[in-house]
Every structure is written in structure tokens, then in C-alpha cells.
Design an enzyme around this catalytic site. Structure first.
Site, short mmCIF file in Angstrom:
data_model
loop_
_atom_site.label_atom_id
_atom_site.label_comp_id
_atom_site.label_asym_id
_atom_site.label_seq_id
_atom_site.Cartn_x
_atom_site.Cartn_y
_atom_site.Cartn_z
N TYR A 231 -46.37 15.96 -64.46
CA TYR A 231 -46.77 14.66 -63.91
C TYR A 231 -48.20 14.76 -63.40
CZ TYR A 231 -46.20 10.29 -61.21
OH TYR A 231 -46.32 9.01 -60.68
N SER A 232 -49.12 15.08 -64.32
CA SER A 232 -50.53 15.20 -64.00
C SER A 232 -51.31 15.08 -65.30
CB SER A 232 -50.84 16.54 -63.30
OG SER A 232 -50.40 17.63 -64.09
N LEU B 104 -50.14 31.53 -56.48
CA LEU B 104 -49.51 30.48 -55.69
C LEU B 104 -49.85 29.12 -56.29
CD1 LEU B 104 -48.10 29.31 -53.11
CD2 LEU B 104 -50.36 29.37 -52.02
N CYS C 156 -46.15 22.37 -56.73
CA CYS C 156 -45.84 22.94 -58.05
C CYS C 156 -45.08 22.00 -58.96
CB CYS C 156 -45.06 24.23 -57.89
SG CYS C 156 -43.44 24.02 -57.09
N GLY C 157 -44.63 20.84 -58.46
CA GLY C 157 -43.88 19.93 -59.30
C GLY C 157 -42.59 20.57 -59.79
N TRP C 158 -42.32 20.40 -61.08
CA TRP C 158 -41.10 20.96 -61.67
C TRP C 158 -41.32 22.37 -62.22
CZ3 TRP C 158 -42.32 15.72 -62.13
CH2 TRP C 158 -41.39 14.84 -61.57
N GLY C 159 -42.51 22.94 -61.94
CA GLY C 159 -42.70 24.37 -62.15
C GLY C 159 -43.21 24.85 -63.49
N THR D 225 -43.35 23.01 -52.82
CA THR D 225 -43.29 21.56 -52.96
C THR D 225 -42.54 20.97 -51.77
OG1 THR D 225 -42.52 19.72 -54.35
CG2 THR D 225 -41.19 21.70 -54.36
N CYS E 9 -53.55 2.25 -63.41
CA CYS E 9 -54.21 3.56 -63.29
C CYS E 9 -54.95 3.91 -64.57
CB CYS E 9 -53.19 4.64 -62.96
SG CYS E 9 -52.61 4.59 -61.25
#
Length: 393
Positions: free
Chosen positions: A135-136, A171, A175-178, A196, A360
Site C-alpha cells: 500500500y505504497s 528495521l 512495515c504494513g503487511w511485511g 506497525t 490522489c
């Protein structure tokens, strides 16, 4: 003539602009520009006039959510692409909207604000994100890259910028969903920690670590960045993707202080975030409905704060156009799955998120906002690559 009609004429009076039409409930019709209209907007009722004068974006956003404004012909993105080109001219009364624009940056309040967005549900996000659940901003190396390929490109690009080596510690703040850490562990055999505030993301990341058999390499933590300073953790590399926007201007120094407390001397810190040309408190509609408390930092203030912590700026790159394309992919996926989303949420929510994604994308296209990746080193480091060649191999 209605106030709405006067405002439209005020902002869109050029003859050389993209032509469009506005039809009001009383029968008044405005033809803006010359030629066949690219889109047609229906004004089905009265827009809150007091709100229109205190925040143009909030008034128009709410009017779209409740269908006072609707599209008869054309696509919402096309309309917003023109509308948001005038965003700098919109009315915003910061004193009247101070409670909305300037929210508390306390740990408790910021956790509430962050989780209100990211804990909507993994099932919802999975409908319009790609398989990586990123999500970025993606990175489109080729014009015909799929969203999935572009998200994989983005992570690979970031990992190359970090100049990782096997056995390093990494680190990921926010981290969101990783997915980034999973790829770093698989490709470089690093030992990583992802933090997170979202319980939904935390649980999914833990599940993915187990599925990939990476328990030896990765750990997920429900943790606020403010707790890093007392964690006694140390890392060779730190990365943060799309999280700084939630920190708040008053806390940028605190954020860097906590990064500095866990990053080893001569370590590398990559910061990926939506940026503004200038310091700005944020758009009222976005802050009320999408990202409560969200603030977009300017590039210059982050560079300046980094230098105060003795961080050397090694690389700065704008990915603005990549984010516009990413958002258009999300917007398309969202519309393709709108029937499923409508079964999960009411019409107002569905229209709100459609407006968010389209607006956006239009904002990035117009250059109202940008996306920057900054690579810092903690102190002087003469052992890193001298050129950018390693990024493109």
C-alpha cells in the site's frame, strides 16, 4: 446566480481549458471551455454554503459522498484532474477548522488515527491492492509493467538502495503487511524486525512469516516508533515506507531521534514518503475522512532535520509520476470490485474511497504533491557505492 455557479466561474474562467459542463438542479447550465464536454457534473442539491467558504475541498468532497454532486458523463478522475489543478486557490479557513486540521500528536491519539485507516480490514484492501499487499508507491521500470510487477520492482529498488549484505539487521518502521522484509530475508538473508500500529497488518505479517518459513529471520511487532529509543535494539539499516505522513510536524525531530537511537554508526536509513512543495497542515477533507492527523512533510524540512542529527544525504529521488500510475491502478481495481465493496460498506463509504483514490492520482499528476525517497547515512560513510550503477544491475 447560485454561489456554486459563481465559484465554478471564479476557478474555471480560461477559454483554453478542458471543456466540461455543469448542470444545476434549477436548470442552469454552465459550459466551461470550448468544444464537446469531456465530462458532465450534476449538482443535485444545495452545497453547504458556509462550509464552501471555509473549506472548498471539504464542501465538495462531502457533496460527492452524499450524491449532491454526481457524474453524468465521463470519469471522476478526469474531473478531479482539472479541479485539483486549482487546489492552491481553494478557500481554507484554518482557524474555523483548527480542531480538524490540528489534531493531537499524542501516542494514544495517533494510534487511534492510524488504526482507523489501516484496520478497515485486510479483505477490503486485498480487493484492490496487488498480491504483495503493498500500500505504497510502486516503481514502473517499464510502461507495460503490471501493478504486481511494479510493486516487486519498488521493493527490489529499495533493497538495492540500502546496499544490504547477508547477515545484516534491518528495521522497517511502518512495515504494513511485511512484503519488503520478506523479500529482504529471502534474497539477502538479513535479520529483520517490522513494527506497525495496525493489528490487522501485524497479524497478517506474522502469518506470512510462518507461511514463508522465515521465523529464524523475521519478527513482527505491534510497536509505536516512539518506543524504539528504549528498546535496546540496534540495526545496520532502517527503512520507512509511507509512514512519515502519520508522524505530524511537531514530532519529526522525535521520529529522527528514535531512528537514531537504533541505527548503528555509518548505518543507512531510507525514507520513502509523500512530500509537499511547502510546509502545509493538510487538506481538510482528507484529514476528516481518510487520514486523520495526516500531514505531508516538505522535502526541505526533512533534509534539514536529518542534517541536525548528523545524517548525510546520499540520494534523493522523486517518484511522483510512479505514484500517479500506482493510484490509477488502485482506482481501476477498486472500480472493478465496486460491487463486492458495496456488499461490505454503505454507499457513502464506497463513494468516499473512490473519491480518495481518484483525487490522489490527480494530485500527483498535477504536481500538488510528490513522492520522495531519501537515502541517509548516519555520519560519514566512505564504504558505500560511489555511483548509482548498482541500482540498475
Amino acid at each position: 446566480m447560485s454561489l456554486e455557479s459563481m465559484i465554478i466561474k471564479k476557478y474555471f474562467k480560461q477559454n483554453d481549458q478542458t471543456p466540461f459542463k455543469v448542470i444545476f438542479k434549477d436548470g442552469e447550465v454552465l459550459d466551461m471551455g470550448e468544444g464537446d464536454p469531456k465530462f458532465v457534473i450534476n449538482v443535485n442539491g444545495n452545497i453547504d454554503k458556509k462550509l464552501l467558504l471555509s473549506s472548498t475541498s471539504l464542501a465538495l468532497g462531502e457533496a460527492y459522498m452524499d450524491k449532491t454532486l454526481d457524474m453524468e458523463v465521463g470519469d471522476l478522475y478526469d474531473a478531479l484532474d482539472i479541479l485539483l489543478g486549482k487546489l492552491d486557490e481553494f478557500d481554507v479557513d484554518e482557524s474555523a477548522l483548527s480542531k480538524l486540521i490540528f489534531t493531537s500528536t499524542s501516542k494514544k491519539n495517533q494510534k487511534k488515527e492510524v488504526t482507523s485507516h489501516y484496520d478497515i480490514g485486510n479483505d477490503f484492501y486485498s480487493l484492490w491492492l496487488d498480491e504483495t499487499m503493498s500500500y505504497s508507491c510502486a516503481y514502473f521500470k517499464n510502461q507495460d509493467d503490471t501493478l504486481y510487477e511494479a510493486q516487486k520492482n519498488k521493493v527490489e529498488y529499495i533493497l538495492k538502495k540500502l546496499q544490504l549484505q547477508e547477515g545484516m539487521t534491518l528495521l522497517d518502521i511502518g512495515c504494513g503487511w511485511g512484503y519488503l522484509l520478506i523479500e529482504a530475508a529471502k534474497k539477502y538473508k538479513i535479520h529483520g524486525v517490522g513494527i506497525t500500529l495496525s493489528e490487522q497488518q501485524y497479524l497478517k505479517f506474522k502469518e506470512r512469516i510462518k507461511e514463508e518459513n522465515l521465523e529464524e529471520y523475521l519478527t513482527a511487532e505491534l510497536m509505536d516508533y516512539r518506543d524504539l529509543e528504549k528498546s535496546n535494539l540496534k540495526f545496520d539499516r532502517v527503512v520507512s515506507v509511507g509512514m512519515l505522513e502519520h508522524v505530524g510536524r511537531d514530532n519529526y525531530n522525535l521520529f529522527f531521534k528514535n531512528v537514531d537511537s537504533v541505527l548503528k554508526d555509518q548505518g543507512v536509513f531510507l525514507l520513502h514518503y509523500i512530500s509537499g512543495r511547502k510546509e502545509h497542515p493538510g487538506d481538510p477533507w482528507i484529514k476528516k475522512y481518510i487520514f486523520p492527523g495526516g500531514v505531508i512533510p516538505s522535502l526541505r524540512e526533512i533534509i534539514d532535520i536529518g542534517s541536525e542529527f548528523n545524517y548525510y544525504t546520499l540520494d534523493v529521488e522523486s517518484l511522483r509520476r510512479h505514484y500517479q500510475k500506482t493510484l490509477l491502478c488502485w482506482y481501476s481495481n477498486y472500480k472493478d470490485n465496486i460491487d463486492k465493496i458495496s456488499e461490505m460498506f454503505d454507499e457513502k463509504f464506497v463513494r468516499m474511497w473512490e473519491l480518495y483514490l481518484a483525487s490522489c492520482a490527480a494530485s500527483f499528476h498535477n504536481g500538488m504533491i510528490d513522492l520522495h525517497q531519501i537515502v541517509f547515512s548516519k555520519g560519514n560513510n566512505n564504504t558505500l557505492e560511489m555511483t548509482r550503477d548498482h541500482l540498475y544491475k
